[in-house]
Motif scaffolding. Structure first.
Motif, PDB file in Angstrom:
ATOM      1  N   SER A  14      -8.588   7.378  20.393  1.00  0.00           N
ATOM      2  CA  SER A  14      -8.068   8.176  21.315  1.00  0.00           C
ATOM      3  C   SER A  14      -6.411   7.761  21.030  1.00  0.00           C
ATOM      4  N   HIS A 121     -11.568  12.410  25.184  1.00  0.00           N
ATOM      5  CA  HIS A 121     -11.869  11.932  23.775  1.00  0.00           C
ATOM      6  C   HIS A 121     -13.361  11.467  23.452  1.00  0.00           C
ATOM      7  N   ASN A 174      -9.923  16.789  16.292  1.00  0.00           N
ATOM      8  CA  ASN A 174      -8.923  15.929  15.802  1.00  0.00           C
ATOM      9  C   ASN A 174      -8.558  16.279  14.124  1.00  0.00           C
ATOM     10  N   GLU A 283     -20.976   9.718  19.520  1.00  0.00           N
ATOM     11  CA  GLU A 283     -19.623   9.792  18.948  1.00  0.00           C
ATOM     12  C   GLU A 283     -19.128  11.056  19.127  1.00  0.00           C
ATOM     13  N   SER A 284     -18.209  11.364  19.972  1.00  0.00           N
ATOM     14  CA  SER A 284     -17.774  12.686  20.445  1.00  0.00           C
ATOM     15  C   SER A 284     -17.067  13.331  19.335  1.00  0.00           C
ATOM     16  N   LEU A 287     -13.680  10.098  14.381  1.00  0.00           N
ATOM     17  CA  LEU A 287     -12.400  10.205  13.816  1.00  0.00           C
ATOM     18  C   LEU A 287     -12.430   9.060  12.445  1.00  0.00           C
TER      19      LEU A 287
END
Ligand code: GMT
Length: 378
Positions: A14, A121, A174, A283-284, A287
């Motif tokens: 984030s 996030h 993202n 894991e949202s 990234l």
């Protein structure tokens, strides 16, 4: 526009997203003010539109825990007032969205106004935010933000499931500065410093918290390593590092597993990585996986949270059920077994990241900031 960005200044995703966003906005001519307790790790002051305001805490014998939210909201008021900020964009709901709500109310008393955009996030919703200790305040601050965004469709769904949300959450993925990884590839990858020419390189990057399941990373590598000469690079620091090192010693693979600690040279490491391992509990978005893919790295991950929105089964890598290290190792071996297959996955991964390019995502955030004011004019 004049935009305040509030985030955690650490290596966490984030903070990275917030910092990259702020720097890109400043490059486009916006005036960006970071408000946080330390200078964000990825922040470099190349643009003259970038400012950093440190939130300082006062020691007092009565405090067992220092009231960070109070100091943060006071600093937000000070910076909004002094620099006439139009928007406060807070990354990670806890406690930033709550502190921003308080700042907004204090500014109202002074006859000033600012809009609050909250970006969710992941763990601010899934692991921490929905815990009864925080849930009421998190729900309140999401509902009282002017705009709420989430980094994946899955996180939006999860937020609506766990909280009583009264506004529409906008999904903004993202993003990645694809050119940055191109440049890293044009420079010579110093692969030979890490592995012998015939060895494959697998990498894991995280903050080594339980949610990352670093033990599974080691177990997957152990199985791959039996079949394919390879090295594992473990990048990051966190509570589970010692446990992971113990497991490596027990499995007698310490010659081929390198713990490199936190690194600000992730692009260099990814440059010579063949497979990125991300067997997270949830894991949202992931990234770290997207960054790896931009550097032409195939991904072996779980199929949890927003990972299927980033890693495409059989194309950019493979996704397995949580904890199924056998399947993850089997999939990794199938990618690594010959150069041609590996190159196909690497190319696909790189190609797929174009849909998350900075050029595509940045205007969406700019539009969001403008939209905060549109409803007032109409
Ligand atoms: O999980 C981390 O490593 C850090 C955490 C954070 O908030 O800094 O990452 C979350 O936000 C990232 C950026 O949006 C996402 O890519 C990660 O998937 C998400 N982590 C989890 O959901 C566990």
């Amino acid at each position: 526009m004049k935009i305040g960005i509030v985030c955690y200044p650490t290596f966490g995703g984030s903070g990275v997203v917030a910092t990259e966003l702020g720097m890109a906005l400043a490059d486009k001519g916006h005036e960006v003010h970071f408000i946080t307790y330390n200078q964000p790790v990825r922040l470099d002051f190349i643009s003259h539109h970038l400012h950093f305001h440190q939130v300082l805490l006062e020691e007092y014998p009565l405090f067992q825990y220092q009231p960070y939210e109070l100091a943060l909201s006071s600093k937000m008021v000070e910076v909004v007032e002094k620099y006439e900020l139009e928007v406060l964009h807070v990354h990670y709901a806890i406690p930033h969205a709550y502190a921003a709500y308080m700042a907004k109310q204090m500014l109202k008393e002074k006859g000033l106004s600012v809009k609050v955009v909250t970006t969710l996030h992941g763990t601010d919703i899934t692991l921490v935010g929905s815990h009864p200790t925080y849930k009421t305040a998190v729900e309140f601050s999401i509902n009282n933000s002017d705009v709420v965004t989430s980094v994946s469709n899955d996180l939006k769904k999860t937020t609506n499931r766990l909280f009583n949300i009264k506004k529409d959450i906008k999904v903004i993925y993202n993003f990645i500065d694809v050119d940055k990884y191109d440049k890293a590839h044009q420079q010579k990858c110093n692969r030979i410093a890490i592995a012998k020419p015939h060895e494959r390189i697998l990498t894991h990057i995280s903050n080594f918290r339980p949610v990352k399941r670093v033990d599974d990373v080691i177990k997957i590598f152990y199985k791959v390593h039996k079949d394919i000469p390879s090295k594992l690079l473990m990048i990051g620091e966190g509570p589970d590092r010692a446990k992971a090192e113990n497991l490596v010693n027990r499995l007698k693979i310490s010659d081929d597993v390198l713990f490199l600690g936190n690194s600000s040279e992730v692009t260099k490491v990814l440059c010579y990585t063949d497979i990125f391992l991300l067997p997270s509990q949830t894991e949202s978005f992931g990234l770290a996986a997207l960054e790896a893919m931009a550097a032409k790295t195939a991904v072996i991950s779980t199929n949890t949270g927003g990972l299927p929105e980033v890693n495409i089964q059989g194309v950019t890598g493979y996704l397995s059920d949580l904890g199924d290290v056998e399947d993850m190792a089997k999939n990794a071996i199938s990618i690594l077994k010959d150069d041609e297959t590996l190159e196909t996955f690497k190319q696909n991964a790189r190609e797929h990241t174009k849909r998350f390019s900075l050029e595509n995502i940045l205007p969406v955030y700019e539009e969001i900031y403008k939209s905060c004011y549109k409803s007032e004019v109409e």
